[in-house]
Design a protein around this motif. Structure first.
Motif, PDB file in Angstrom:
ATOM      1  N   SER A 124      46.552  27.762  40.110  1.00 26.60           N
ATOM      2  CA  SER A 124      47.606  26.746  40.103  1.00 26.60           C
ATOM      3  C   SER A 124      47.083  25.316  40.118  1.00 26.60           C
ATOM      4  CB  SER A 124      48.546  26.969  41.291  1.00 26.60           C
ATOM      5  OG  SER A 124      47.848  26.743  42.509  1.00 26.60           O
ATOM      6  N   ASN A 125      45.775  25.113  40.175  1.00 26.48           N
ATOM      7  CA  ASN A 125      45.221  23.768  40.178  1.00 26.48           C
ATOM      8  C   ASN A 125      45.360  23.103  38.811  1.00 26.48           C
ATOM      9  OD1 ASN A 125      43.727  23.013  42.801  1.00 26.48           O
ATOM     10  ND2 ASN A 125      43.296  25.182  42.489  1.00 26.48           N
ATOM     11  N   ARG A 126      45.647  21.799  38.838  1.00 33.28           N
ATOM     12  CA  ARG A 126      45.734  21.024  37.596  1.00 33.28           C
ATOM     13  C   ARG A 126      44.386  21.069  36.898  1.00 33.28           C
ATOM     14  NH1 ARG A 126      44.794  16.002  35.652  1.00 33.28           N
ATOM     15  NH2 ARG A 126      43.990  15.144  37.596  1.00 33.28           N
ATOM     16  N   GLY A 127      44.408  21.442  35.621  1.00 38.02           N
ATOM     17  CA  GLY A 127      43.180  21.535  34.832  1.00 38.02           C
ATOM     18  C   GLY A 127      42.749  22.961  34.559  1.00 38.02           C
ATOM     19  N   VAL A 128      43.282  23.904  35.344  1.00 37.38           N
ATOM     20  CA  VAL A 128      42.993  25.318  35.062  1.00 37.38           C
ATOM     21  C   VAL A 128      43.892  25.722  33.911  1.00 37.38           C
ATOM     22  CG1 VAL A 128      43.046  27.682  35.935  1.00 37.38           C
ATOM     23  CG2 VAL A 128      42.284  25.828  37.426  1.00 37.38           C
ATOM     24  N   LYS A 129      43.265  26.129  32.808  1.00 37.48           N
ATOM     25  CA  LYS A 129      44.013  26.478  31.595  1.00 37.48           C
ATOM     26  C   LYS A 129      44.570  27.891  31.654  1.00 37.48           C
ATOM     27  CE  LYS A 129      43.061  22.565  29.702  1.00 37.48           C
ATOM     28  NZ  LYS A 129      44.057  21.539  29.613  1.00 37.48           N
ATOM     29  N   THR A 130      43.764  28.814  32.158  1.00 39.08           N
ATOM     30  CA  THR A 130      44.190  30.207  32.258  1.00 39.08           C
ATOM     31  C   THR A 130      43.384  30.897  33.348  1.00 39.08           C
ATOM     32  OG1 THR A 130      44.581  32.254  31.016  1.00 39.08           O
ATOM     33  CG2 THR A 130      42.585  31.035  30.490  1.00 39.08           C
ATOM     34  N   GLY A 131      43.974  31.940  33.887  1.00 44.91           N
ATOM     35  CA  GLY A 131      43.294  32.728  34.906  1.00 44.91           C
ATOM     36  C   GLY A 131      43.817  34.144  34.888  1.00 44.91           C
ATOM     37  N   ASN A 132      42.936  35.079  35.207  1.00 46.83           N
ATOM     38  CA  ASN A 132      43.334  36.479  35.218  1.00 46.83           C
ATOM     39  C   ASN A 132      42.609  37.205  36.352  1.00 46.83           C
ATOM     40  OD1 ASN A 132      44.577  38.886  34.126  1.00 46.83           O
ATOM     41  ND2 ASN A 132      42.517  39.465  33.497  1.00 46.83           N
ATOM     42  N   LEU A 133      43.371  37.854  37.190  1.00 49.13           N
ATOM     43  CA  LEU A 133      42.810  38.677  38.261  1.00 49.13           C
ATOM     44  C   LEU A 133      42.856  40.123  37.824  1.00 49.13           C
ATOM     45  CD1 LEU A 133      41.771  38.955  41.202  1.00 49.13           C
ATOM     46  CD2 LEU A 133      44.180  39.207  41.882  1.00 49.13           C
ATOM     47  N   TYR A 134      41.709  40.781  37.845  1.00 52.29           N
ATOM     48  CA  TYR A 134      41.643  42.204  37.536  1.00 52.29           C
ATOM     49  C   TYR A 134      41.036  42.904  38.737  1.00 52.29           C
ATOM     50  CZ  TYR A 134      40.432  46.709  35.676  1.00 52.29           C
ATOM     51  OH  TYR A 134      40.341  48.068  35.505  1.00 52.29           O
ATOM     52  N   LEU A 135      41.778  43.830  39.324  1.00 50.65           N
ATOM     53  CA  LEU A 135      41.305  44.564  40.493  1.00 50.65           C
ATOM     54  C   LEU A 135      41.213  46.049  40.185  1.00 50.65           C
ATOM     55  CD1 LEU A 135      43.383  42.886  43.329  1.00 50.65           C
ATOM     56  CD2 LEU A 135      41.046  42.382  42.629  1.00 50.65           C
ATOM     57  N   THR A 136      40.302  46.702  40.861  1.00 52.59           N
ATOM     58  CA  THR A 136      40.181  48.145  40.781  1.00 52.59           C
ATOM     59  C   THR A 136      40.298  48.701  42.188  1.00 52.59           C
ATOM     60  OG1 THR A 136      38.802  49.999  40.057  1.00 52.59           O
ATOM     61  CG2 THR A 136      37.652  48.048  40.874  1.00 52.59           C
ATOM     62  N   HIS A 137      40.772  49.936  42.303  1.00 58.90           N
ATOM     63  CA  HIS A 137      40.989  50.500  43.635  1.00 58.90           C
ATOM     64  C   HIS A 137      39.682  50.902  44.307  1.00 58.90           C
ATOM     65  CE1 HIS A 137      41.102  53.977  40.935  1.00 58.90           C
ATOM     66  NE2 HIS A 137      40.653  54.663  41.944  1.00 58.90           N
ATOM     67  N   SER A 138      38.564  50.781  43.619  1.00 61.12           N
ATOM     68  CA  SER A 138      37.266  51.042  44.240  1.00 61.12           C
ATOM     69  C   SER A 138      36.829  49.806  45.008  1.00 61.12           C
ATOM     70  CB  SER A 138      36.212  51.371  43.183  1.00 61.12           C
ATOM     71  OG  SER A 138      36.576  52.524  42.470  1.00 61.12           O
TER      72      SER A 138
END
Length: 156
Positions: A124-138
């Motif tokens: 959510s910071n100004r200047g961040v164009k895109t972000g993606n969180l990928y989690l695994t159950h391990s």
């Protein structure tokens, strides 16, 4: 459903012809040996996505960001957040892209809801164009062990 001695359970599903055709093409395109292998991978991905959004389970994963490093104060703010969440953000690496952009990958581990909060705080910071969180159950093995580890005691 039937179960064999290898712990595999045989099941069946009714699918529209077009869905089955698309599934078979995915098996070929992604190099799987059979439908079962692809379906198992797809189901695990969906289970991880569900757990990421709806559980408090400890998970490991990555937060990938693309941001404009020319935005004043952005890198300082992201670094402050990484220090604030040092227990959850295990490692971070960046590569400089063209046009003042940076690609950053953060290795993370912790309760899924906490990792979601951290990722939203960073994205959510100004200047961040895109972000993606990928989690695994391990989860990762413990990174730090107690000084009273039995192997260290035997060396004394």
């Amino acid at each position: 459903m039937t179960q064999n001695n290898k712990g595999l359970v045989r099941t069946s599903a009714s699918l529209p012809a077009k869905v089955l055709e698309d599934l078979d093409q995915l098996v070929i395109d992604r190099g799987f040996n059979n439908r079962s292998a692809l379906l198992a991978e797809m189901i695990q991905k969906e289970v991880s996505a569900y757990r990421q959004d709806y559980t408090n389970e400890v998970m490991a994963g990555t937060l990938t960001l693309v941001y404009d490093h020319a935005v004043p104060g952005l890198q300082v703010k992201l670094n402050q957040l990484k220090h604030q969440y040092v227990a959850e953000i295990i490692s971070s690496t960046q590569i400089q892209l063209m046009d003042h952009h940076t690609l950053e990958v953060n290795l993370m581990q912790g309760a899924a809801d906490q990792l979601n909060r951290i990722s939203h705080e960073m994205i959510s910071n100004r200047g961040v164009k895109t972000g993606n969180l990928y989690l695994t159950h391990s989860a990762l093995p413990p990174i730090h062990t107690s000084v009273t580890d039995s192997s260290q005691e035997t060396q004394k």
